[in-house]
Design an enzyme around this catalytic site. Structure first.
Site, short mmCIF file in Angstrom:
data_model
loop_
_atom_site.label_atom_id
_atom_site.label_comp_id
_atom_site.label_asym_id
_atom_site.label_seq_id
_atom_site.Cartn_x
_atom_site.Cartn_y
_atom_site.Cartn_z
CE1 TYR A 148 -3.68 -2.67 -0.02
CE2 TYR A 148 -4.24 -2.20 2.16
CZ TYR A 148 -4.11 -3.19 1.36
OH TYR A 148 -4.77 -3.96 1.36
CE LYS A 198 1.50 -18.12 -1.86
NZ LYS A 198 0.74 -19.00 -1.33
CG ASP A 230 -2.11 -20.09 -0.15
OD1 ASP A 230 -1.27 -19.97 0.68
OD2 ASP A 230 -1.59 -20.38 -1.58
CG ASP A 254 -7.56 -3.81 3.69
OD1 ASP A 254 -8.30 -4.45 4.71
OD2 ASP A 254 -6.74 -3.61 2.96
CG ASP A 258 -12.12 -6.18 5.41
OD1 ASP A 258 -11.75 -6.08 7.01
OD2 ASP A 258 -12.06 -6.02 4.63
#
Length: 364
Positions: A148, A198, A230, A254, A258
């Site tokens: 970001y 990851k 994942d 993020d 959620d």
């Protein structure tokens, strides 16, 4: 534990923002005012623009006056930013840029997102009751680095096609400091940190895993496990009770937090706290601006009210008061208080009605 006999004077900046933000922040303010009255504190409130409404008024999503006010405050409570009105992909800036800049400018590098199941809301979750019951975990998201905040570039290639680049960047300092937040929290909870990365693909994740192992040696009383992002996403919906503290980089956090919101049955239930190395923090629900219901008076204010509880806990060090607010929310829900998103149906409470249900369970 905080001493409830001490009087606290605090300046709280309110950033209602866009969409349903003003509606839910108004209810959280009422709760904070009740807390100040009951426990003899002195809270002063100052409202400032951010996001789309700030762009409309000043051309900037984070006006200098708003940033200056936040820097001078003891805590900041935010509603939401963004909406379709400002969604032009070619625009110079967007409402969300104001929130990202505020976090960066205030040095708020760790986002805490508690995820807890409510016995009274088990049926509101799309997951089976036996999977949801007893969930109590904390997602710690790195907040000021990663994809970001890395370099962004769009370029026209000789053949007329377009190439875009978003760069994920981290320093070892950024990673270590958020890891220590996670380990400190786990030490006060159930003693388990799940570090999500990851590392099988990304170099940033390989550094993240290396540094996690190093920091873990400072906390021999805390167990550490590694999980690829994942598989973590799958485990969140198949075995959510197996988590205690999840720590991960900005974008992964993020998305995962959620996803974890489905455990509670609604995004409207989840609060968050963005903290740094000092007491100043930014507190906000994770649900976004929900422009489709803005102004209708039906938004769920509980995520914002619970964010106010985190404000009391982390910035003002008022643990007893924070627990009183959380207990009032739990009691209201247990007594049957429901907004539309919680399956209230024809008996659904309005935003103000749910706020009043919480106030009814707060001591006078």
């Amino acid at each position: 534990m905080a001493d409830s006999s001490r009087t606290v004077e605090a300046k709280i900046i309110l950033l209602p923002g866009d969409g349903i933000g003003p509606e839910v922040v108004a209810q959280a303010k009422l709760v904070l005012e009740r807390v100040a009255q009951r426990y003899r504190h002195q809270f002063t409130f100052e409202e400032r623009p951010i996001g789309g409404v700030a762009m409309d008024a000043t051309g900037e999503p984070l006006p200098p006056e708003t940033l200056a006010a936040c820097r001078s405050a003891d805590a900041v409570l935010l509603g939401a930013v963004g909406g379709p009105k400002w969604d032009d992909p070619c625009a110079r800036t967007r409402p969300e840029a104001g929130l990202l800049a505020l976090r960066k400018e205030l040095g708020l590098f760790a986002n805490l997102r508690p995820v807890r199941s409510y016995a009274a809301l088990i049926d509101a979750s799309p997951l089976r009751p036996e999977r949801v019951s007893g969930v109590d975990c904390m997602v710690v998201r790195e907040l000021t680095g990663g994809l970001y905040f890395g370099e962004k570039r769009r370029e026209q290639l000789p053949d007329g096609s377009v190439r875009v680049v978003d760069t994920m960047v981290y320093t070892d300092i950024e990673v270590r400091r958020v890891l220590r937040v996670a380990f400190e929290l786990a030490r006060k909870r159930r003693g388990l940190v799940t570090s999500v990365d990851k590392a099988n693909v990304l170099e940033t994740s390989r550094l993240w895993r290396q540094l996690t192992l190093e920091v873990a040696r400072e906390y021999p009383d805390v167990r550490l496990e590694h999980q690829l992002v994942d598989s973590c996403a799958m485990r969140l919906v198949t075995a959510p009770t197996s988590f205690d503290v999840i720590v991960t980089e900005n974008m992964f956090g993020d998305i995962l937090s959620d996803e974890a919101a489905v455990i509670t049955g609604s995004l409207g239930m989840l609060p968050s706290a963005s903290i740094g190395q000092g007491p100043l923090g930014l507190y906000e629900p994770i649900h976004g601006s929900a422009p489709e219901i803005a102004g209708l008076g039906v938004a769920n204010p509980l995520g914002t009210i619970l964010s106010a509880a985190l404000l009391l806990r982390h910035s003002l060090r008022l643990e007893i008061e924070a627990r009183a607010v959380e207990d009032a929310v739990f009691a209201a829900v247990a007594a049957g208080a429901r907004t539309r998103d919680l399956g209230g149906g024809d008996a659904a409470l309005s935003t103000a009605g749910m706020g009043q249900a919480v106030l009814d369970h707060l001591p006078l």
